[in-house]
Design a protein around this motif. Sequence first.
Motif, PDB file in Angstrom:
ATOM      1  N   GLU A  93      -5.009  14.509  -4.488  1.00 36.73           N
ATOM      2  CA  GLU A  93      -4.493  13.002  -3.469  1.00 36.73           C
ATOM      3  C   GLU A  93      -5.733  11.986  -4.283  1.00 36.73           C
ATOM      4  O   GLU A  93      -5.336  10.792  -4.821  1.00 36.73           O
ATOM      5  N   GLU A 107       0.810  -0.651  -0.014  1.00 31.24           N
ATOM      6  CA  GLU A 107      -0.068  -0.018  -0.216  1.00 31.24           C
ATOM      7  C   GLU A 107       0.997   1.280  -0.353  1.00 31.24           C
ATOM      8  O   GLU A 107       0.631   2.210  -0.858  1.00 31.24           O
ATOM      9  N   LEU A 143      -4.661   8.435  -6.473  1.00 31.78           N
ATOM     10  CA  LEU A 143      -5.098   7.535  -6.294  1.00 31.78           C
ATOM     11  C   LEU A 143      -5.645   6.690  -7.545  1.00 31.78           C
ATOM     12  O   LEU A 143      -6.059   6.045  -7.471  1.00 31.78           O
ATOM     13  N   SER A 198       0.736   4.015  -2.625  1.00 33.80           N
ATOM     14  CA  SER A 198       0.509   4.825  -2.682  1.00 33.80           C
ATOM     15  C   SER A 198       1.664   6.295  -2.690  1.00 33.80           C
ATOM     16  O   SER A 198       1.546   7.628  -3.396  1.00 33.80           O
TER      17      SER A 198
END
Length: 207
Positions: free
Chosen positions: A160, A130, A164, A134
Amino acid sequence: MVIFVSDKQQDSRTRLLDSALRVVRAKGYSATRIDDLCSDAGVTKGSFFHHFRSKDDLMLSAVGHWDTMTGNLFAQAPYHHLDDPLERLLAYLEFRKDLLVGDLPNFTCFAGMITQEAYETRPEIVAACERSISGHAATLEADIREAMSLYGIQAEWSAEGLALHTQAVLQGAFILAKAKGGAAIAAESIDHLVRYLKLLFSTHNQT
């Protein structure tokens, strides 16, 4: 991404890390055995256990190795040299499409593949994956924020969140490529994302 070809002159630890990236993307996390990794790396089991306590220990290190290899690749990519931040973002996606070459395991995401298989069973490794996904998304945020300012975009969505979302589309594109048995559908998904971004930034002063 066809960038992980072991050099037999490398030390055995690095060869095992490279093999983890190759073998897992070809066979999957669960199906990958220590014997497979040793065979691909050209090392003995004794060498394996000299460097790593277990397969999980290797995979945790391999996530960091993946970050280093892909981080270097994207840091040197030509899209960074474009003046317009939206053009940089669109060129990033074209660069991702250009990487859809070779056999399926060559361009699929190591971190994404492990996450799909091990999200309930290997929390420490999945947490590292992750951070990898990210962290890569975060490299796009500055360009998105700059593009929002330049194009007068005022919206409820954030830089952001959009960064993503690009990774969600890319990871889904890899899954579709596996399901369909080829890269064409992944390239088409990226093209759709490019069209979406152009539309998103074409209307100014959104609320």
